[in-house]
Enzyme design. Structure first.
Site, PDB file in Angstrom:
ATOM      1  N   TYR A  33      -1.363   6.186   3.287  1.00  0.00           N
ATOM      2  CA  TYR A  33      -0.090   5.486   3.053  1.00  0.00           C
ATOM      3  C   TYR A  33       1.111   6.374   3.408  1.00  0.00           C
ATOM      4  O   TYR A  33       2.227   5.877   3.528  1.00  0.00           O
ATOM      5  CB  TYR A  33       0.052   5.034   1.592  1.00  0.00           C
ATOM      6  CG  TYR A  33      -1.024   4.100   1.077  1.00  0.00           C
ATOM      7  CD1 TYR A  33      -1.948   3.516   1.940  1.00  0.00           C
ATOM      8  CD2 TYR A  33      -1.122   3.802  -0.275  1.00  0.00           C
ATOM      9  CE1 TYR A  33      -2.945   2.671   1.454  1.00  0.00           C
ATOM     10  CE2 TYR A  33      -2.111   2.956  -0.762  1.00  0.00           C
ATOM     11  CZ  TYR A  33      -3.024   2.399   0.111  1.00  0.00           C
ATOM     12  OH  TYR A  33      -4.001   1.572  -0.380  1.00  0.00           O
TER      13      TYR A  33
ATOM     14  N   HIS B 204     -11.716   6.151   1.210  1.00  0.00           N
ATOM     15  CA  HIS B 204     -10.972   4.931   1.532  1.00  0.00           C
ATOM     16  C   HIS B 204     -11.820   3.888   2.257  1.00  0.00           C
ATOM     17  O   HIS B 204     -11.621   2.684   2.086  1.00  0.00           O
ATOM     18  CB  HIS B 204      -9.750   5.302   2.386  1.00  0.00           C
ATOM     19  CG  HIS B 204      -8.606   4.361   2.255  1.00  0.00           C
ATOM     20  ND1 HIS B 204      -7.304   4.783   2.237  1.00  0.00           N
ATOM     21  CD2 HIS B 204      -8.550   3.019   2.134  1.00  0.00           C
ATOM     22  CE1 HIS B 204      -6.503   3.735   2.115  1.00  0.00           C
ATOM     23  NE2 HIS B 204      -7.243   2.654   2.053  1.00  0.00           N
TER      24      HIS B 204
HETATM   25  N1  LIG Z   1      -8.305   0.382  -0.649  1.00  0.00           N
HETATM   26  C1  LIG Z   1      -7.737  -0.332   0.294  1.00  0.00           C
HETATM   27  O1  LIG Z   1      -8.220  -0.413   1.439  1.00  0.00           O
HETATM   28  C2  LIG Z   1      -6.477  -1.069  -0.030  1.00  0.00           C
HETATM   29  C3  LIG Z   1      -5.975  -2.046   0.848  1.00  0.00           C
HETATM   30  C4  LIG Z   1      -4.795  -2.727   0.493  1.00  0.00           C
HETATM   31  C5  LIG Z   1      -4.174  -2.425  -0.713  1.00  0.00           C
HETATM   32  N2  LIG Z   1      -4.669  -1.455  -1.543  1.00  0.00           N
HETATM   33  C6  LIG Z   1      -4.016  -1.121  -2.839  1.00  0.00           C
HETATM   34  O2  LIG Z   1      -3.833  -2.324  -3.599  1.00  0.00           O
HETATM   35  C7  LIG Z   1      -2.441  -2.473  -3.911  1.00  0.00           C
HETATM   36  C8  LIG Z   1      -2.067  -3.943  -4.012  1.00  0.00           C
HETATM   37  O3  LIG Z   1      -2.388  -4.648  -2.840  1.00  0.00           O
HETATM   38  P1  LIG Z   1      -1.298  -5.057  -1.745  1.00  0.00           P
HETATM   39  O4  LIG Z   1      -0.099  -4.223  -1.900  1.00  0.00           O
HETATM   40  O5  LIG Z   1      -1.981  -5.024  -0.437  1.00  0.00           O
HETATM   41  O6  LIG Z   1      -0.966  -6.576  -2.038  1.00  0.00           O
HETATM   42  P2  LIG Z   1      -0.672  -7.480  -3.346  1.00  0.00           P
HETATM   43  O7  LIG Z   1      -0.393  -6.631  -4.533  1.00  0.00           O
HETATM   44  O8  LIG Z   1      -1.746  -8.503  -3.413  1.00  0.00           O
HETATM   45  O9  LIG Z   1       0.643  -8.264  -2.902  1.00  0.00           O
HETATM   46  C9  LIG Z   1       1.847  -7.604  -2.657  1.00  0.00           C
HETATM   47  C10 LIG Z   1       2.831  -8.655  -2.142  1.00  0.00           C
HETATM   48  O10 LIG Z   1       3.186  -9.558  -3.205  1.00  0.00           O
HETATM   49  C11 LIG Z   1       4.612  -9.572  -3.377  1.00  0.00           C
HETATM   50  N3  LIG Z   1       4.867  -9.708  -4.819  1.00  0.00           N
HETATM   51  C12 LIG Z   1       4.487  -8.856  -5.801  1.00  0.00           C
HETATM   52  N4  LIG Z   1       4.809  -9.337  -7.013  1.00  0.00           N
HETATM   53  C13 LIG Z   1       5.398 -10.527  -6.805  1.00  0.00           C
HETATM   54  C14 LIG Z   1       5.932 -11.509  -7.670  1.00  0.00           C
HETATM   55  N5  LIG Z   1       5.898 -11.351  -9.009  1.00  0.00           N
HETATM   56  N6  LIG Z   1       6.484 -12.633  -7.124  1.00  0.00           N
HETATM   57  C15 LIG Z   1       6.505 -12.803  -5.766  1.00  0.00           C
HETATM   58  N7  LIG Z   1       6.014 -11.906  -4.903  1.00  0.00           N
HETATM   59  C16 LIG Z   1       5.461 -10.769  -5.408  1.00  0.00           C
HETATM   60  C17 LIG Z   1       5.095  -8.259  -2.804  1.00  0.00           C
HETATM   61  O11 LIG Z   1       6.417  -8.370  -2.317  1.00  0.00           O
HETATM   62  P3  LIG Z   1       7.605  -7.370  -2.779  1.00  0.00           P
HETATM   63  O12 LIG Z   1       7.098  -5.960  -2.637  1.00  0.00           O
HETATM   64  O13 LIG Z   1       8.705  -7.721  -1.824  1.00  0.00           O
HETATM   65  O14 LIG Z   1       7.915  -7.756  -4.206  1.00  0.00           O
HETATM   66  C18 LIG Z   1       4.118  -8.040  -1.641  1.00  0.00           C
HETATM   67  O15 LIG Z   1       4.537  -8.780  -0.516  1.00  0.00           O
HETATM   68  C19 LIG Z   1      -1.755  -1.725  -2.755  1.00  0.00           C
HETATM   69  O16 LIG Z   1      -0.394  -1.466  -3.000  1.00  0.00           O
HETATM   70  C20 LIG Z   1      -2.630  -0.494  -2.650  1.00  0.00           C
HETATM   71  O17 LIG Z   1      -2.325   0.421  -3.660  1.00  0.00           O
HETATM   72  C21 LIG Z   1      -5.810  -0.781  -1.211  1.00  0.00           C
END
Ligand SMILES: NC(=O)c1ccc[n+]([C@@H]2O[C@H](COP(=O)([O-])OP(=O)(O)OC[C@H]3O[C@@H](n4cnc5c(N)ncnc54)[C@H](OP(=O)(O)O)[C@@H]3O)[C@@H](O)[C@H]2O)c1
Length: 286
Positions: free
Chosen positions: A48, A106
């Site tokens: 990241y 990862h």
């Molecule tokens: N291990 C892996 O390969 C892998 C892959 C992907 C992710 N991850 C981890 O998992 C975490 C979460 O997954 P993610 O970031 O991919 O996606 P997510 O948490 O499923 O979704 C994030 C999205 O939702 C929006 N959002 C969040 N809260 C909201 C709310 N209350 N109302 C409306 N929109 C909202 C955010 O926009 P805003 O930011 O504009 O609010 C962003 O666009 C990551 O940050 C990372 O730490 C790991």
């Protein structure tokens, strides 16, 4: 906050804050906001490029280190005996801490066994309190649990209402590996935030779609790490400990499971080929 106990006895919060796709310059302020909202689990990764931002926020937070639960992940370009250990040391420096609470591999590509041996060594040396993997299918989890000296305590995989990962969950449960969801909001894809089923369920409790989804996943025993750059959304996303879904709500959400990836399908050769290209060009951590 609710907690789960990992197989080695370490307590892990059931809900944390993820920092994927937040650039390093913005990360410090976002993590500071998240800590202020009550988050104690922070999920970052070498890939990241924002471990420094997380480190700066935790150093200035005024919250004692043992109240926080910091996760990072070793990127594939740092795999191999010795390389992964050097990258863990670099992560510790960037995160301004002498230990991580959880370090994951990862991806299950490249020399992940070599990297896993370094994770085991880091665990034995007390640099990490728990170790695990990410994006491991049921077959890879079975494999590593069979042949590794220290079984992974966590597997972080794409999990949301549209891909509930039941088969993998059952396998992990039998092996004592905790299931952590990435993308618990499906990254907003598939019309997630306007989903009519989740909206209707949420209306009964005065809750939003995201809150219903997080409550549902945690009730299945899944750890969640939603990401937002907006403080009011961070506050909403952690405000999920004072309501309960009914059996009928759960039945309706269970029926939403399409049992397929919405975001990043590690079983699709085209997706994997793109990922391989990215690995070859990724910078080394150490
Ligand atoms: N291990 C892996 O390969 C892998 C892959 C992907 C992710 N991850 C981890 O998992 C975490 C979460 O997954 P993610 O970031 O991919 O996606 P997510 O948490 O499923 O979704 C994030 C999205 O939702 C929006 N959002 C969040 N809260 C909201 C709310 N209350 N109302 C409306 N929109 C909202 C955010 O926009 P805003 O930011 O504009 O609010 C962003 O666009 C990551 O940050 C990372 O730490 C790991």
């Amino acid at each position: 906050m609710e907690y789960t106990t990992l197989s080695n006895g370490v307590q892990m919060p059931m809900l944390g804050y993820g920092v994927f796709q937040i650039d390093n310059a913005q990360t410090e302020a976002c993590v500071a906001d998240a800590i202020d909202c009550g988050y104690r689990l922070i999920d970052t990764a070498q890939a990241y490029g924002n471990e420094e931002g997380v480190g700066a926020a935790i150093a200035k937070s005024g919250v004692s280190r043992d109240e926080l639960f910091i996760t990072s992940k070793v990127w594939v370009s740092n795999y191999g005996d010795g390389n992964a250990m050097r990258s863990i040391d670099a992560s510790l420096r960037k995160l301004e801490t002498d230990h991580l609470d959880l370090m994951l591999l990862h991806q299950a590509y490249g020399d992940y066994y070599g990297a896993y041996r370094d994770l085991e060594k880091a665990y034995e040396q007390g640099k990490v309190r728990a170790i695990g993997v990410s994006n491991f299918d049921a077959n890879r989890i079975l494999d590593i649990c069979t042949f590794a000296k220290v079984k992974p305590m966590v597997n972080q995989i794409e999990t949301h209402v549209y891909w509930q990962q039941r088969e993998n969950h059952e396998v992990m449960q039998k092996l004592g590996v905790a299931h952590e969801a990435w993308g618990p909001f499906a990254e907003g894809a598939n019309g997630f935030f306007g989903d009519p089923t989740l909206t209707a369920i949420g209306q009964k409790y005065g809750r939003g779609v995201g809150q219903v989804a997080l409550r549902y996943l945690m009730d299945l025993g899944v750890i969640v790490i939603p990401k937002s750059t907006h403080k009011e959304r961070m506050a909403q996303n952690i405000d999920v400990f004072d309501f309960r879904l009914s059996d009928e709500d759960r039945r309706q959400i269970a029926a939403m499971d399409a049992n397929r990836s919405i975001i990043f399908d590690h079983r699709n050769p085209k997706v994997v080929a793109g990922l391989m290209n990215w690995f070859e060009n990724a910078p080394k951590q150490a």
